[in-house]
Design an enzyme around this catalytic site. Structure first.
Site, short mmCIF file in Angstrom:
data_model
loop_
_atom_site.label_atom_id
_atom_site.label_comp_id
_atom_site.label_asym_id
_atom_site.label_seq_id
_atom_site.Cartn_x
_atom_site.Cartn_y
_atom_site.Cartn_z
N GLU A 1 -0.74 -5.24 9.02
CA GLU A 1 0.14 -4.57 9.98
C GLU A 1 -0.38 -4.75 11.40
O GLU A 1 -1.59 -4.64 11.64
CB GLU A 1 0.20 -3.06 9.67
CG GLU A 1 0.88 -2.76 8.36
CD GLU A 1 0.96 -1.27 8.06
OE1 GLU A 1 0.72 -0.44 8.97
OE2 GLU A 1 1.27 -0.93 6.90
N GLU B 1 9.93 -3.76 10.04
CA GLU B 1 10.30 -2.48 9.41
C GLU B 1 10.90 -1.52 10.42
O GLU B 1 10.32 -1.30 11.50
CB GLU B 1 9.05 -1.85 8.75
CG GLU B 1 9.37 -0.51 8.10
CD GLU B 1 8.33 -0.02 7.11
OE1 GLU B 1 7.32 -0.72 6.87
OE2 GLU B 1 8.53 1.10 6.58
N LYS C 1 -0.97 -9.26 3.55
CA LYS C 1 -0.16 -8.71 4.65
C LYS C 1 -1.00 -7.78 5.51
O LYS C 1 -1.74 -6.94 4.99
CB LYS C 1 1.06 -7.97 4.09
CG LYS C 1 1.92 -7.32 5.19
CD LYS C 1 3.33 -7.02 4.73
CE LYS C 1 3.47 -5.78 3.88
NZ LYS C 1 3.09 -4.52 4.53
N ASP D 1 -0.93 -6.21 0.18
CA ASP D 1 -1.25 -5.54 1.43
C ASP D 1 -2.76 -5.43 1.62
O ASP D 1 -3.49 -5.12 0.66
CB ASP D 1 -0.69 -4.10 1.40
CG ASP D 1 0.58 -3.97 2.21
OD1 ASP D 1 0.75 -4.72 3.19
OD2 ASP D 1 1.40 -3.11 1.85
N ASP E 1 0.84 -1.20 0.00
CA ASP E 1 0.00 0.00 0.00
C ASP E 1 0.88 1.25 0.00
O ASP E 1 0.37 2.38 0.02
CB ASP E 1 -1.03 -0.01 1.13
CG ASP E 1 -0.41 -0.09 2.51
OD1 ASP E 1 0.83 -0.18 2.61
OD2 ASP E 1 -1.17 -0.05 3.50
N SER E 2 2.20 1.06 -0.09
CA SER E 2 3.10 2.17 -0.39
C SER E 2 2.72 2.81 -1.72
O SER E 2 3.16 3.90 -2.04
CB SER E 2 4.56 1.69 -0.44
OG SER E 2 4.69 0.55 -1.27
O1 KIV Z 1 3.62 -1.03 1.47
C1 KIV Z 1 4.79 -1.43 1.39
O2 KIV Z 1 5.50 -1.23 0.39
C2 KIV Z 1 5.32 -2.17 2.53
C3 KIV Z 1 6.80 -2.37 2.57
C4 KIV Z 1 7.44 -1.12 3.03
C5 KIV Z 1 7.18 -3.53 3.44
O3 KIV Z 1 4.60 -2.53 3.40
#
Ligand code: KIV
Length: 260
Positions: free
Chosen positions: A111, A178, A109, A81, A42-43
Site C-alpha cells: 500500500e 480502492e 502487494k 499482501d 490482509d483483509s
Molecule cells: O486486503 C484486501 O483484501 C485488499 C483488497 C481490499 C484489495 O487489499
C-alpha cells in the site's frame, strides 16, 4: 492467468477478475471457476480474525494463508499482501517478500506510493513482482469510521495520479485503486499502461477485486456501496463467483450506483 499476460489483457480490453481467498477450499473453488487472480489480502485481519482493521496481521499469518491458498491453485495469479510494518525498509521488505514468494505468492502487494519508492525499487530489482495499492489504504485505518472515499478534492486526486505514474515508472505490474471516484480511476487507467484493478473505483478500471466474504454476504453489518452480494441471485457459491466473473468481464459490475 500468468504475470506476463497482465499487460496483454489491458491491451485487448479484457477485464481482469480477482477475489480474495484465505483458505484452500475457497482458493480451489475460485481457481476452478476461472478467476484470473487470487489475492491473499490482509483483509483476513477483519474477515478471519475479527479485528476492526488490518493492522494486527503478521507476516506469520500471511505466510500461513499464502501457502495454503497457493497449494490449492493451478491457474490463478497468486498475489499476497505485505502486512502492516512488513516493508518499513528495503532489506526487511526484501526478506519478507522473498518469504511470501517462497510460500507460493507470484506477486506481493504494497500500500502507498512515493514513500515506498526505495522498497519497491529493491523488490523489483530482485525480480519480485509488485502490485501497488492507492486510494484508500486500509493499513492507515485505525478506527472503523475512517473508511472514506479518497481523491475527491483536487490535491488528493493529483497525488493519486502522480503516485500511479510513479509506481508504473518503478516497474510495478498492476495497481489496485480502492474507494476513489470513477472519473479519477478512469483518468488513471487511461494514463498508465499497467492494468488497474478497482474496488469501489467504478467500472472503467481494467479489472475488479472484492473481498470474497463480502460478495457472498458473509460479512455482517452495513456494506459499502461497491459491495454486491452475488449469492442473492444464485443458488451456490460457485454460481455466485461465475456471475461475478461474467459481470466484471462484461463491464456490468460495478454499476453506476455501486460506484462513487
Ligand atoms: O486486503 C484486501 O483484501 C485488499 C483488497 C481490499 C484489495 O487489499
Amino acid at each position: 492467468m500468468k504475470h506476463s499476460e497482465l499487460k496483454l489483457y489491458k491491451q485487448n480490453s479484457q477485464k481482469i477478475t480477482c477475489l480474495t481467498a484465505y483458505d484452500a477450499s475457497m482458493a480451489k473453488l475460485l481457481d476452478n471457476t476461472g478467476i484470473d487472480a487470487i489475492l491473499i489480502g490482509d483483509s483476513l485481519g477483519m474477515v478471519i480474525q475479527g479485528d476492526i482493521n488490518t493492522r494486527s496481521v503478521s507476516m506469520r499469518d500471511m505466510l500461513y494463508h499464502t501457502s495454503i491458498v497457493a497449494k490449492a491453485c493451478k491457474n490463478a495469479l497468486i498475489i499476497a499482501d505485505m502486512p502492516f510494518r512488513s516493508y518499513e525498509d528495503p532489506q526487511n521488505a526484501l526478506n519478507n517478500a522473498r518469504d511470501l514468494i517462497d510460500n507460493g505468492a507470484q506477486m506481493v502487494k504494497i500500500e502507498g506510493g512515493i514513500e515506498h519508492s526505495e522498497v519497491i525499487k529493491t523488490l523489483i530489482s530482485n525480480n519480485i513482482n509488485v502490485c501497488g495499492h492507492l486510494g484508500l489504504q486500509p493499513q492507515l485505518i485505525v478506527h472503523s469510521g475512517e473508511y472514506k472515499v479518497q481523491g475527491r478534492d483536487e490535491d488528493s486526486a493529483q497525488s493519486i495520479i502522480n503516485n500511479s505514474v510513479l509506481l508504473e515508472s518503478l516497474g510495478v505490474s498492476v495497481l489496485v485503486l480502492e474507494c476513489v471516484p470513477s472519473n479519477l480511476a478512469k483518468l488513471v487507467s487511461e494514463q498508465i499502461k499497467i492494468p488497474t484493478i478497482g474496488i469501489g473505483a467504478g467500472n472503467d478500471c481494467d479489472g475488479q477485486v472484492l473481498v470474497s466474504f463480502d460478495m457472498l454476504g458473509i460479512t455482517s453489518g452495513k456494506q459499502p456501496r461497491f459491495v454486491r452480494n452475488f449469492l442473492n441471485s444464485q443458488d451456490s457459491i460457485s454460481a455466485a463467483v461465475k456471475s461475478y466473473i461474467m459481470e466484471v468481464k462484461e463491464g456490468t459490475f460495478p454499476s453506476e450506483s455501486e460506484s462513487y
